[in-house]
Design a protein around this motif. Structure first.
Motif, short mmCIF file in Angstrom:
data_model
loop_
_atom_site.label_atom_id
_atom_site.label_comp_id
_atom_site.label_asym_id
_atom_site.label_seq_id
_atom_site.Cartn_x
_atom_site.Cartn_y
_atom_site.Cartn_z
N ALA A 260 0.83 -1.21 0.00
CA ALA A 260 0.00 0.00 0.00
C ALA A 260 0.86 1.26 0.00
N GLU A 261 1.98 1.23 0.73
CA GLU A 261 2.90 2.37 0.73
C GLU A 261 3.48 2.60 -0.67
N ILE A 262 3.83 1.51 -1.35
CA ILE A 262 4.37 1.64 -2.71
C ILE A 262 3.29 2.15 -3.66
N LEU A 263 2.06 1.66 -3.51
CA LEU A 263 0.94 2.16 -4.31
C LEU A 263 0.78 3.66 -4.11
N CYS A 264 0.89 4.11 -2.88
CA CYS A 264 0.76 5.54 -2.58
C CYS A 264 1.84 6.34 -3.28
N HIS A 265 3.07 5.83 -3.28
CA HIS A 265 4.16 6.52 -3.96
C HIS A 265 3.93 6.55 -5.47
N GLN A 326 -9.56 3.08 -11.14
CA GLN A 326 -10.04 1.83 -11.74
C GLN A 326 -9.05 1.32 -12.77
N GLN A 327 -8.49 2.23 -13.51
CA GLN A 327 -7.50 1.87 -14.53
C GLN A 327 -6.24 1.27 -13.88
N ILE A 328 -5.86 1.82 -12.74
CA ILE A 328 -4.69 1.31 -12.02
C ILE A 328 -4.96 -0.11 -11.54
N LYS A 329 -6.18 -0.37 -11.09
CA LYS A 329 -6.52 -1.72 -10.62
C LYS A 329 -6.47 -2.73 -11.77
N GLU A 330 -6.84 -2.29 -12.96
CA GLU A 330 -6.90 -3.19 -14.11
C GLU A 330 -5.57 -3.34 -14.81
N GLN A 389 -0.99 -4.60 -7.65
CA GLN A 389 -2.32 -4.68 -8.25
C GLN A 389 -3.31 -5.32 -7.28
N THR A 390 -2.86 -6.31 -6.53
CA THR A 390 -3.73 -6.98 -5.56
C THR A 390 -4.16 -6.03 -4.45
N ILE A 391 -3.20 -5.24 -3.92
CA ILE A 391 -3.55 -4.31 -2.84
C ILE A 391 -4.41 -3.17 -3.37
N ALA A 392 -4.16 -2.75 -4.61
CA ALA A 392 -4.99 -1.70 -5.21
C ALA A 392 -6.43 -2.19 -5.35
N GLU A 393 -6.58 -3.44 -5.77
CA GLU A 393 -7.91 -4.02 -5.93
C GLU A 393 -8.61 -4.13 -4.58
#
Length: 410
Positions: A260-265, A326-330, A389-393
């Motif tokens: 999640a921290e990496i997703l935030c960055h 949504q695009q990031i999740k996909e 992608q899993t944590i974003a979803e």
């Protein structure tokens, strides 16, 4: 690697020594395992109040700052939802002054009405200046109150209500101190041009005689999973409208936290970050947009906030933001390696500071494993696109989101 040695006094005080003979200074960092989450719902803001009270005089020392400054030292402190941290730096030859000062206020504060009133006024003015009178100052109150229905993260560190500090009594203050400010609820880090034997001798002299307090078994009400979107509209005398979206995420040390921290960055770090590149540069819907996490020990929040461009409605801006998420999740972001390198570089650079190293050692110990400081880079490197992608979803779901529209008066 941050090298360290550990020992624990008979009163429960955990001590970590980080020897750095290349430094001419020493740092003492004293972390107390108490934050805003440990407060009574009708007596919030006490952890932060104590950050100030601890400088108002102790049993045998009228003021903390003067003796420290006289030996070339400086100090500061901060409070979070999870902890309260005090730190000072001074010439290594004068390290015993820090032991004397910190041990005396752990032994007991002066607890006089004058000190309480002075610090109460300071905190009240801070509450007014930063939360009541500053544009968007109450936004965090609205967000946490919306995102949390049960867990004490539902109030900010400053407190839920000004009246809680205004009505604090001396008995309230003493009870809080003797419950939490005990050696068995503290972690002491001494770093710099010191040795373990020197620190052990000084700990035996200054801290060992302080009696332990009663055990504190933290049993906080856990926040149930959010099952539907929450939305709030507030209006204030602010220069431009801001959109906030807060998503529940894992706490530190929990599975998914590093991802999640990496997703935030990926979302927010630098001009090429996804939010800025798409919503500011490309679509011009926001003048500024960023993401950050609360970095809390219990499940926290990933927050996105953005200032709307002139003549852009909240609905238009929010729809574009949701579409991007949504695009990031996909489609997994392609800049993962760049972001991981940035995070590693930031962490490495921060460790130039002796104070930062001491604080890292203290917070890792609070998490249960001091050696976590030496695994952070390894954990960052292990995260792959599939994990992001899993944590974003998991996180970026409508039912997991709390949305705040902060409107202007016009």
């Amino acid at each position: 690697m941050i090298h360290f040695e550990k020992f624990t006094l008979s009163n429960g005080l955990q001590v970590i020594v980080h020897e750095d003979p290349t430094s001419h200074i020493a740092v003492m960092n004293l972390l107390y395992d108490v934050g805003a989450r440990d407060e009574h719902p009708l007596k919030t803001g006490f952890a932060h109040l104590f950050e100030h009270l601890m400088f108002g005089g102790s049993c045998n020392i009228p003021t903390y700052d003067t003796p420290l400054q006289q030996v070339g030292g400086e100090n500061n402190a901060y409070t979070t939802t999870d902890l309260t941290n005090y730190y000072c730096s001074l010439p290594a030859a004068n390290i015993e002054t820090a032991f004397w000062l910190e041990s005396d206020r752990m032994l007991g504060l002066a607890f006089n009405e004058k000190s309480l009133e002075v610090q109460r006024k300071v905190v009240i003015e801070e509450f007014k200046e930063h939360y009541l009178n500053q544009p968007y100052g109450d936004a965090w109150h609205h967000l946490t109150d919306m995102a949390y229905t049960t867990h004490p993260y539902r109030w900010p560190t400053i407190g839920q209500s000004l009246s809680h500090i205004e009505n604090a009594t001396m008995d309230d203050v003493k009870a809080f101190f003797y419950k939490f400010y005990r050696p068995n609820h503290a972690i002491l880090v001494v770093a710099g041009r010191v040795t373990k034997s020197q620190v052990a001798e000084l700990c035996t002299k200054w801290f060992a005689p302080i009696p332990a307090g009663p055990p504190y078994h933290r049993s906080l009400p856990q926040e149930p999973a959010q099952t539907g979107p929450r939305h709030k509209v507030v209006q204030g005398d602010v220069p431009f409208p801001i959109l906030y979206k807060a998503y529940h995420m894992p706490g530190k040390g929990m599975p998914g936290y590093q991802e999640a921290e990496i997703l935030c960055h990926l979302l927010s770090e630098g001009k090429s970050a996804l939010l800025h590149a798409n919503l500011v540069e490309k679509q011009a819907l926001f003048t500024r947009i960023e993401a950050y996490t609360t970095e809390s020990l219990d499940p926290g929040l990933l927050v996105i906030s953005g200032s709307l461009s002139p003549n852009i409605s909240f609905e238009t801006a929010e729809n574009a933001l949701v579409a991007l998420l949504q695009q990031i999740k996909e489609t997994p972001p392609t800049a993962l390696e760049k972001v991981k390198n940035q995070m590693e570089a930031q962490l490495t650079f921060s460790r130039i500071s002796l104070i930062h190293r001491a604080q890292e050692l203290a917070t890792a110990t609070l998490q249960g494993d001091t050696n976590l400081v030496n695994h952070k880079i390894e954990y960052i490197r292990q995260v792959d696109l599939e994990a992001v992608q899993t944590i974003a979803e998991m996180i970026l779901q409508p039912h997991n989101c709390n949305t705040l529209y902060y409107q202007t008066m016009s």
